[in-house]
Design an enzyme around this catalytic site. Sequence first.
Site, short mmCIF file in Angstrom:
data_model
loop_
_atom_site.label_atom_id
_atom_site.label_comp_id
_atom_site.label_asym_id
_atom_site.label_seq_id
_atom_site.Cartn_x
_atom_site.Cartn_y
_atom_site.Cartn_z
N CYS A 10 31.96 25.59 86.76
CA CYS A 10 31.65 25.19 85.51
C CYS A 10 32.36 23.23 84.98
O CYS A 10 32.41 22.73 84.20
CB CYS A 10 32.99 25.38 84.28
N ASP A 54 37.05 17.11 88.33
CA ASP A 54 38.34 16.19 88.85
C ASP A 54 38.22 16.57 90.30
O ASP A 54 39.23 16.43 91.26
CB ASP A 54 39.53 17.16 88.06
N GLU A 112 40.82 22.67 90.86
CA GLU A 112 40.02 21.52 90.72
C GLU A 112 40.81 20.48 90.81
O GLU A 112 41.20 19.08 90.82
CB GLU A 112 40.36 21.15 89.67
N HIS A 153 29.73 10.50 71.10
CA HIS A 153 29.41 11.60 69.99
C HIS A 153 28.52 11.20 69.86
O HIS A 153 27.12 12.09 69.50
CB HIS A 153 29.93 10.61 69.13
#
Length: 582
Positions: free
Chosen positions: A523, A476, A452, A209
């Site tokens: 992406c 991936d 992927e 975070h």
Amino acid sequence: MTFSVHGLAVARGIAIGRAVLIASSRVDVAHYFVEPDQVEREIERVRQGRNAVVEELQRLQTDMPADAPHELTALLDVHLMLLQDEALTGGVKHWITERLYNAEWALTTQLEVIARQFDEMEDEYLRERKADLEQVVERILRYMKGVASPVAPPSSSPRRKTQQDLLLDDTVDVPLVLVAHDLSPADMLQFKQSVFAGFVTDVGGKTSHTAIVARSMDIPAVVGARAASQLVRQDDWVIIDGDAGVMIVDPSPIILAEYGFRQRQVELERERLARLRHTPAVTLDGHKIELLANIEQPGDAATAVRAGAVGVGLFRSEFLFMGRSGNLPGEDEQYRAYCEAIDGMQGLPVTIRTIDVGADKPLDNKAHKDNYLNPALGLRAIRWSLADPAMFRTQLRAVLRAAAHGKVNLLFPMLAHTHEIQQTLAQVELARGELDARGVPYGPVQLGAMIEVPAAALMVRTFLQYFDFLSIGTNDLIQYTLAIDRADEAVAHLYDPLHPAVLRLVADVIAEGAVQGKSVCVCGETAGDITMTRLLLGLGLRSFSMHPAQILAIKQEILRADTRKLAPWAQQVLAGEVPLVA
């Protein structure tokens, strides 16, 4: 004496200032057994501590400044969900009732139980959520012990001037840099409202975070710097190099002057990049390039628009499902979330990826207790969705309904087999039929597939027979092509986006998309890596999707590129004849 501490570079830029040291927020916990008649009192103590923290976080949300990053709001939501998760509260009650542990002991014991579950997760983002759980528990413990928040105001005590002070003109307010073991989202909110110019933490990863908020706030940050908070003293001069992932402590005047110059250069560069926001992304030879944003929450859409994105290339819908203890969002709740993202994009297209969870990260821990030997190769992504058709069609109906309010693309993750494609498309038709039967309006959607796994890349022609567009998930694809667990430190150095096999798969998918006149987007992290931009352009890529903060830097690379020169060079790179220098 000058020395450096190395960590992970998670937010670019340079910060120079004096260290404000925050001691570890760990709270000493007493361990003892209670009498049976004290059980209810101990349970009530934990309940009061939890409720107090919930109220504190809700108050922080209510008082959230208008310019606070959307990521911060989302992370406070995560903490609130963890606080009310039955896995935490029910487990604590069990230890008190069955083992007669005192409240603090029960709380830390259950933390260890759940933390081990997080450690076993394959997904890097979810593994990082263990830190959120630890902070939630520590906040409860601090309340129970009556200890204040670890973020203390900086000291204003006088100090002796040094050569560094004179170099930076100490007659004005000196910038302050936060150095901590870790920071919670609530602490980050206080950080946002303070004068700190950057921060360093001992722990954390690229998807922690602290890293997410740092990128959203566009401030220099280094995480995972191990013993930084133990090596730095209060008020030390420090330099944060967010590009290299390094903190320099007690820099010499020469080093300080050099970084001061670099800092000014970075600030000038950011100002120049900001001017490109409304400039169309067109190469020197006239090719228009689509720059899209990756988002996790509906509120992120506004950030994407401000960054100059021309649409959302990847809305990771699984974030709507996380931290709910099996209580999944219903059709209406999802519909409202998707509509919020569509409205936030102000008429620009939004690509929604169906839920990408499973195996190591089940949505309902009670329903799935199997032991997975290799979660990355297990029941995840589209496999999970097809295994639970009712849940899948609930999401599909919500997306189709939202498509009536704007341009929506629907993206399916981790497809590898023709029968999976056919089953997926059949579920879409069933969802349309269910909406027709209810008389509920819905809109048209373009259907796409993630590439992927190597099988999908090798079957690209078949995929393009079924889908309107493709999106290459490089994270991936690299992992599966090279058989590398990028979360495993022992082999992470072998994770190579430039491996010839990876580049060949990416190049073939882009080329086949061009032949068939269908859009192909990248992406993954590769899309936002400026060192890869020219190679991807040379391979024929015309659509990139990335974190909003990366868009302007990538746009600048595009504006300077000539694909006529890059195309032959890219083919030479593929053949291994030249290095990656255009």
